[in-house]
Design an enzyme around this catalytic site. Structure first.
Site, short mmCIF file in Angstrom:
data_model
loop_
_atom_site.label_atom_id
_atom_site.label_comp_id
_atom_site.label_asym_id
_atom_site.label_seq_id
_atom_site.Cartn_x
_atom_site.Cartn_y
_atom_site.Cartn_z
CB SER A 220 -0.82 0.15 1.40
OG SER A 220 -1.56 1.24 1.43
N GLY A 222 -0.44 4.49 0.30
CA GLY A 222 -1.33 5.54 0.72
C GLY A 222 -2.09 6.09 -0.33
CB ALA A 223 -2.92 9.44 -1.03
N GLY A 225 -1.98 4.72 -4.22
CA GLY A 225 -2.46 3.74 -4.76
C GLY A 225 -1.72 2.28 -4.20
N GLY A 251 -6.19 -0.69 5.25
CA GLY A 251 -5.30 -1.73 4.97
C GLY A 251 -5.96 -3.03 4.94
CG ASP A 252 -6.58 -4.21 8.73
OD1 ASP A 252 -5.44 -4.38 8.66
OD2 ASP A 252 -6.82 -3.49 9.75
#
Length: 315
Positions: A220, A222-223, A225, A251-252
């Protein structure tokens, strides 16, 4: 069926406030109480999608009893391992601009007997599981090698393993070749020991984790992608988000979406991004339902923007 293991679960209270002013009385405008912990959140997202899930977790005291009750109310079959210590209680404070302040308790210390019982319970409940998701930090009493032992046992039983942890526990488990690991960009930087400033830096770090033993890396950013790096190559996916309300459990939720869609390839990556994007637009640690998803808004490409500078570079 997707089995989840959460070695250090929690009872999560999330308060929405107009602003967090230190030293002042702050009146909440909203409140949620949820069963927490990364594996628990994966089970919650899986259940919200209408897929069967079993959550293995150590529970103790009144907070543990409430976690079990809340899981049952959400249609999640719990496989609790009784422990002498009390399950931890965590607090999250969410502000309107998306700022989130979290206070996480350390949790109980597990004994040698409780440690072995947790492993045994996983073995007993994993029969027929399509995936086993091992998620979160380890509680006191469990060595960093505990996840490595769990991955080895699960593989010996023919199960596929998704691992979402960080630090020494992640590095120790790589030698047992987990089927997929899911670090965020900060955890990825920590694992390789250097700063990640671009998407290309993240790709190189993910490839290092694969060389160390991970069969696939779902990272991941974050913003910016998410990346999927596996034996077939590298794919990048992103989706627009109108407003971030809370990133607790996003994230989960993303890992749940990945596993629900088969746990490999661009289709699973697209599902991961759709679930993560939906989760950040919900309050507290609420998990998205199919109605919250916007799969058509997800873009997946093998033409990875390697030179793109990350919105939040990781040291």
């Amino acid at each position: 069926m997707i089995l989840t293991i959460t070695p250090n679960p929690s009872l999560d209270r999330t308060y929405e406030v107009p602003a967090l002013d230190r030293g002042e009385v702050v009146r909440a405008t909203g409140e949620r109480v949820d069963p927490g912990g990364k594996g628990v959140n994966v089970s919650r997202a899986v259940a919200a999608a209408g897929v069967q899930t079993v959550a293995v977790l150590p529970l103790g005291g009144a907070p543990g009893a409430l976690v079990a009750q809340l899981l049952d109310e959400q249609g999640i079959q719990a496989a609790p391992v009784p422990v002498a210590g009390q399950t931890r209680s965590n607090i999250a404070i969410a502000e309107p601009d998306g700022t989130l302040t979290k206070i996480n308790a350390p949790g109980p210390e597990l004994s040698d007997v409780e440690r072995e019982l947790l492993l045994t319970t996983v073995g007993e409940r994993s029969r027929g599981a399509d995936w086993i998701a091992c998620c979160g930090s380890l509680p006191r009493g469990l060595k960093p090698s505990w996840y490595a032992e769990l991955v080895a046992r699960a593989h010996a039983a023919g199960a596929r393993i998704a691992l979402d942890t960080s630090g020494p526990a992640l590095l120790a488990a790589l030698a047992e070749r987990p089927d997929v690991v899911k670090p965020n960009v900060e955890e990825l930087a920590e694992a390789v020991g250097r700063r990640l400033a671009t998407v290309g830096d993240a790709v190189e770090a993910a490839e290092e984790l694969r060389k160390a033993g991970a069969r696939a890396v779902l990272a991941s950013l974050g913003a910016d992608g998410q990346l999927l790096v596996d034996a077939s190559g590298t794919h990048f996916a992103s989706a627009p988000v109108a407003a971030v309300r809370s990133n607790v459990g996003a994230g989960d939720s993303s890992l749940a979406g990945f596993l629900i869609a088969g746990g490999s390839g661009p289709r699973a990556l697209a599902s991961a991004v759709a679930h993560g994007a939906a989760a950040v637009q919900l309050p507290g640690s609420a998990m998205p339902t199919p109605a919250d998803l916007a799969p058509d808004a997800v873009t997946v490409t093998a033409e990875v923007p390697l030179t793109r500078v990350l919105t939040e570079p990781a040291a």
